[in-house]
Motif scaffolding. Structure first.
Motif, PDB file in Angstrom:
ATOM      1  N   ARG A  54      -5.653  -7.795  -6.109  1.00 17.11           N
ATOM      2  CA  ARG A  54      -5.177  -9.176  -6.052  1.00 17.11           C
ATOM      3  C   ARG A  54      -4.787  -9.736  -7.424  1.00 17.11           C
ATOM      4  NH1 ARG A  54      -5.516 -10.934  -1.032  1.00 17.11           N
ATOM      5  NH2 ARG A  54      -6.985  -9.909   0.383  1.00 17.11           N
ATOM      6  N   ARG A  55      -4.974  -8.972  -8.483  1.00 11.48           N
ATOM      7  CA  ARG A  55      -4.535  -9.395  -9.809  1.00 11.48           C
ATOM      8  C   ARG A  55      -3.382  -8.534 -10.333  1.00 11.48           C
ATOM      9  NH1 ARG A  55      -7.010 -12.985  -8.231  1.00 11.48           N
ATOM     10  NH2 ARG A  55      -8.851 -14.040  -9.107  1.00 11.48           N
ATOM     11  N   PHE A  56      -3.429  -7.247 -10.044  1.00 11.81           N
ATOM     12  CA  PHE A  56      -2.459  -6.322 -10.619  1.00 11.81           C
ATOM     13  C   PHE A  56      -1.520  -5.700  -9.591  1.00 11.81           C
ATOM     14  CE2 PHE A  56      -6.253  -6.252 -13.359  1.00 11.81           C
ATOM     15  CZ  PHE A  56      -5.680  -6.768 -14.512  1.00 11.81           C
ATOM     16  N   GLY A  57      -1.611  -6.149  -8.344  1.00 16.31           N
ATOM     17  CA  GLY A  57      -0.740  -5.604  -7.302  1.00 16.31           C
ATOM     18  C   GLY A  57      -0.232  -6.691  -6.382  1.00 16.31           C
ATOM     19  N   ILE A  58       0.092  -6.313  -5.172  1.00 14.07           N
ATOM     20  CA  ILE A  58       0.566  -7.272  -4.169  1.00 14.07           C
ATOM     21  C   ILE A  58      -0.601  -8.115  -3.669  1.00 14.07           C
ATOM     22  CG2 ILE A  58       1.651  -7.496  -1.893  1.00 14.07           C
ATOM     23  CD1 ILE A  58       2.948  -4.695  -2.500  1.00 14.07           C
ATOM     24  N   GLY A  59      -1.728  -7.469  -3.468  1.00 18.06           N
ATOM     25  CA  GLY A  59      -2.924  -8.145  -2.988  1.00 18.06           C
ATOM     26  C   GLY A  59      -3.071  -8.069  -1.490  1.00 18.06           C
ATOM     27  N   ALA A  60      -4.157  -7.434  -1.023  1.00 21.86           N
ATOM     28  CA  ALA A  60      -4.378  -7.300   0.422  1.00 21.86           C
ATOM     29  C   ALA A  60      -5.755  -6.712   0.688  1.00 21.86           C
ATOM     30  CB  ALA A  60      -3.308  -6.403   1.052  1.00 21.86           C
ATOM     31  N   ASP A  61      -6.220  -6.887   1.931  1.00 21.22           N
ATOM     32  CA  ASP A  61      -7.457  -6.249   2.382  1.00 21.22           C
ATOM     33  C   ASP A  61      -7.236  -4.785   2.741  1.00 21.22           C
ATOM     34  OD1 ASP A  61      -9.028  -8.551   2.140  1.00 21.22           O
ATOM     35  OD2 ASP A  61      -8.506  -9.239   4.161  1.00 21.22           O
ATOM     36  N   GLY A  62      -5.966  -4.382   2.902  1.00 14.65           N
ATOM     37  CA  GLY A  62      -5.660  -3.012   3.256  1.00 14.65           C
ATOM     38  C   GLY A  62      -4.161  -2.772   3.267  1.00 14.65           C
ATOM     39  N   LEU A  63      -3.783  -1.513   3.374  1.00  7.14           N
ATOM     40  CA  LEU A  63      -2.372  -1.110   3.444  1.00  7.14           C
ATOM     41  C   LEU A  63      -2.175  -0.282   4.702  1.00  7.14           C
ATOM     42  CD1 LEU A  63      -0.111   0.158   0.599  1.00  7.14           C
ATOM     43  CD2 LEU A  63      -0.345   1.558   2.664  1.00  7.14           C
ATOM     44  N   ILE A  64      -1.078  -0.539   5.420  1.00 10.61           N
ATOM     45  CA  ILE A  64      -0.837   0.130   6.699  1.00 10.61           C
ATOM     46  C   ILE A  64       0.567   0.715   6.716  1.00 10.61           C
ATOM     47  CG2 ILE A  64      -0.923  -0.076   9.207  1.00 10.61           C
ATOM     48  CD1 ILE A  64      -2.500  -2.660   8.865  1.00 10.61           C
ATOM     49  N   LEU A  65       0.659   1.981   7.100  1.00 13.49           N
ATOM     50  CA  LEU A  65       1.949   2.651   7.255  1.00 13.49           C
ATOM     51  C   LEU A  65       2.330   2.711   8.727  1.00 13.49           C
ATOM     52  CD1 LEU A  65       1.399   5.738   4.911  1.00 13.49           C
ATOM     53  CD2 LEU A  65       2.372   3.506   4.302  1.00 13.49           C
ATOM     54  N   LEU A  66       3.593   2.450   9.004  1.00 14.43           N
ATOM     55  CA  LEU A  66       4.161   2.659  10.336  1.00 14.43           C
ATOM     56  C   LEU A  66       4.942   3.963  10.283  1.00 14.43           C
ATOM     57  CD1 LEU A  66       5.801   0.074  12.682  1.00 14.43           C
ATOM     58  CD2 LEU A  66       6.938   2.261  12.263  1.00 14.43           C
ATOM     59  N   GLN A  67       4.481   4.952  11.023  1.00 10.74           N
ATOM     60  CA  GLN A  67       5.105   6.274  11.015  1.00 10.74           C
ATOM     61  C   GLN A  67       5.553   6.669  12.411  1.00 10.74           C
ATOM     62  OE1 GLN A  67       2.129   8.895   9.278  1.00 10.74           O
ATOM     63  NE2 GLN A  67       2.789   8.393   7.192  1.00 10.74           N
ATOM     64  N   ASN A  68       6.486   7.613  12.464  1.00 12.44           N
ATOM     65  CA  ASN A  68       6.906   8.159  13.755  1.00 12.44           C
ATOM     66  C   ASN A  68       5.780   8.989  14.357  1.00 12.44           C
ATOM     67  OD1 ASN A  68       9.617   7.203  13.899  1.00 12.44           O
ATOM     68  ND2 ASN A  68      10.225   8.721  12.377  1.00 12.44           N
ATOM     69  N   GLN A  69       5.694   8.970  15.693  1.00  8.89           N
ATOM     70  CA  GLN A  69       4.708   9.768  16.407  1.00  8.89           C
ATOM     71  C   GLN A  69       5.293  10.137  17.757  1.00  8.89           C
ATOM     72  OE1 GLN A  69       1.539  10.904  15.495  1.00  8.89           O
ATOM     73  NE2 GLN A  69       1.676  12.056  17.414  1.00  8.89           N
ATOM     74  N   SER A  70       5.402  11.428  18.030  1.00  8.79           N
ATOM     75  CA  SER A  70       5.970  11.870  19.300  1.00  8.79           C
ATOM     76  C   SER A  70       5.136  11.352  20.467  1.00  8.79           C
ATOM     77  CB  SER A  70       6.052  13.404  19.352  1.00  8.79           C
ATOM     78  OG  SER A  70       4.779  13.983  19.198  1.00  8.79           O
ATOM     79  N   ASP A  71       5.804  10.969  21.523  1.00 10.76           N
ATOM     80  CA  ASP A  71       5.201  10.458  22.766  1.00 10.76           C
ATOM     81  C   ASP A  71       4.635   9.053  22.631  1.00 10.76           C
ATOM     82  OD1 ASP A  71       5.771  12.897  24.074  1.00 10.76           O
ATOM     83  OD2 ASP A  71       3.895  13.764  23.331  1.00 10.76           O
ATOM     84  N   TYR A  72       4.770   8.423  21.459  1.00 18.33           N
ATOM     85  CA  TYR A  72       4.313   7.053  21.246  1.00 18.33           C
ATOM     86  C   TYR A  72       5.417   6.251  20.557  1.00 18.33           C
ATOM     87  CZ  TYR A  72      -0.431   8.648  22.311  1.00 18.33           C
ATOM     88  OH  TYR A  72      -1.537   9.178  22.932  1.00 18.33           O
ATOM     89  N   ASP A  73       5.280   4.947  20.573  1.00 20.71           N
ATOM     90  CA  ASP A  73       6.252   4.111  19.868  1.00 20.71           C
ATOM     91  C   ASP A  73       6.136   4.282  18.359  1.00 20.71           C
ATOM     92  OD1 ASP A  73       7.358   2.984  22.191  1.00 20.71           O
ATOM     93  OD2 ASP A  73       5.732   1.518  22.315  1.00 20.71           O
ATOM     94  N   PHE A  74       4.910   4.477  17.858  1.00 21.90           N
ATOM     95  CA  PHE A  74       4.693   4.700  16.427  1.00 21.90           C
ATOM     96  C   PHE A  74       3.245   5.123  16.207  1.00 21.90           C
ATOM     97  CE2 PHE A  74       3.874   0.188  17.198  1.00 21.90           C
ATOM     98  CZ  PHE A  74       2.658  -0.023  16.569  1.00 21.90           C
ATOM     99  N   ARG A  75       2.971   5.484  14.967  1.00 23.15           N
ATOM    100  CA  ARG A  75       1.600   5.804  14.548  1.00 23.15           C
ATOM    101  C   ARG A  75       1.185   4.816  13.468  1.00 23.15           C
ATOM    102  NH1 ARG A  75      -1.755  10.312  14.614  1.00 23.15           N
ATOM    103  NH2 ARG A  75      -3.330  10.347  12.960  1.00 23.15           N
ATOM    104  N   MET A  76      -0.046   4.326  13.552  1.00 24.60           N
ATOM    105  CA  MET A  76      -0.628   3.436  12.554  1.00 24.60           C
ATOM    106  C   MET A  76      -1.541   4.240  11.635  1.00 24.60           C
ATOM    107  SD  MET A  76      -3.364   0.364  13.300  1.00 24.60           S
ATOM    108  CE  MET A  76      -4.357  -0.367  11.997  1.00 24.60           C
ATOM    109  N   VAL A  77      -1.250   4.197  10.328  1.00 23.42           N
ATOM    110  CA  VAL A  77      -2.101   4.862   9.341  1.00 23.42           C
ATOM    111  C   VAL A  77      -2.649   3.783   8.417  1.00 23.42           C
ATOM    112  CG1 VAL A  77      -2.267   6.605   7.542  1.00 23.42           C
ATOM    113  CG2 VAL A  77      -0.701   6.937   9.464  1.00 23.42           C
ATOM    114  N   TYR A  78      -3.961   3.609   8.388  1.00 28.26           N
ATOM    115  CA  TYR A  78      -4.595   2.495   7.702  1.00 28.26           C
ATOM    116  C   TYR A  78      -5.408   2.967   6.495  1.00 28.26           C
ATOM    117  CZ  TYR A  78      -7.755  -1.369   6.764  1.00 28.26           C
ATOM    118  OH  TYR A  78      -8.462  -2.350   6.134  1.00 28.26           O
TER     119      TYR A  78
END
Length: 261
Positions: A37-61
């Motif tokens: 929160r001082r040297f970056g964007i600032g957040a409780d976490g970072l989440i990636l939206l990735q492709n995943q076969s047979d699903y709309d997407f994959r959540m990587v937290y």
């Protein structure tokens, strides 16, 4: 790198469209820097939206400390809204997270997220403790008390979070007070953030299920956190297990931008 910042009842996250798999997921220090929160964007976490076969997407937290984390309920609601805003999904979705499949629905600024089923957990008399310990996608202690507004959540939460009973991974800790008949006030100390957060989705889910068991609160349970209001709906079974669990509340985009890695 393009990013978006989203928040769900004050639980805030960096969201990245990583469908081309270019984010350096192995770089824990980078994730921690981005969340700072001082040297970056600032957040409780970072989440990636990735492709995943047979699903709309994959959540990587990833937790704010850079380590890949267990399921995050508010983060799940935020990535659903992110996918909706990107045009990846319409109003309904089925996606994959670290704890398995999730269904969700977007209704304006509100997201209704189906959580994992929760099996029956040992009673307090069996564990000889004054709290419940259950897993709602992430491990949680739920401790009921009064006077929560003035309670020392950080120091008391840190002590339980590192208790030997939960080693080596530790636990999240939710201090919970019954209010207004069928409602709860919940404050959470989160591992990975190592601080009190404004809200925790899997934490309030755990609190609602424990409140049904001990105080017989009925579905849906209204929950107040420091960051806003949520609801938890569920079906309780005679064997102590829970199914059809939904975490319901707002998820909003705060801002977006780009950052040089």
């Amino acid at each position: 790198m393009l990013f978006s910042k989203y928040q769900g009842t004050g639980n805030d996250f960096i969201l990245i469209d990583d469908r081309n798999n270019t984010f350096p997921t192995h770089n824990q220090s980078l994730v921690a820097q981005l969340c700072h929160r001082r040297f970056g964007i600032g957040a409780d976490g970072l989440i990636l939206l990735q492709n995943q076969s047979d699903y709309d997407f994959r959540m990587v937290y990833f937790n704010a400390d850079g380590a890949e984390g267990s399921m995050c309920g508010n983060g799940g609601r935020c990535i659903v809204k992110f996918a909706h805003d990107l045009g990846v999904i319409k109003n309904h979705t089925r996606f994959l997270a670290v704890d398995g499949e999730h269904l969700a629905e977007v209704d304006g600024e509100e997201v209704k997220l189906m959580m994992s089923n929760v099996p029956a957990w040992p009673t307090r008399s069996e564990t000889q403790t004054d709290y419940d310990f259950l897993n709602t996608g992430s491990p949680h202690v739920v401790k009921f008390l009064t006077g929560l507004a003035s309670y020392d959540v950080i120091n008391e939460g840190r002590q339980l979070r590192h208790d030997a009973a939960f080693s080596p991974g530790g636990t999240n800790v939710n201090f919970t007070e019954v209010v207004n008949g069928n409602g709860l006030f919940v404050r959470t100390y989160e591992r990975g953030v190592e601080d009190e957060t404004y809200s925790c989705g899997t934490g309030v889910t755990a609190a609602a299920l424990a409140a049904h068991r001990h105080q017989r609160l009925s579905s849906p349970v209204s929950i107040r956190t420091l960051g806003g209001n949520l609801r938890v709906a569920f079906t309780a079974h005679a064997d102590g297990s829970f199914t059809d669990i939904y975490l319901i509340g707002p998820a909003q985009r705060v801002f977006g931008g780009n950052i040089t890695l």
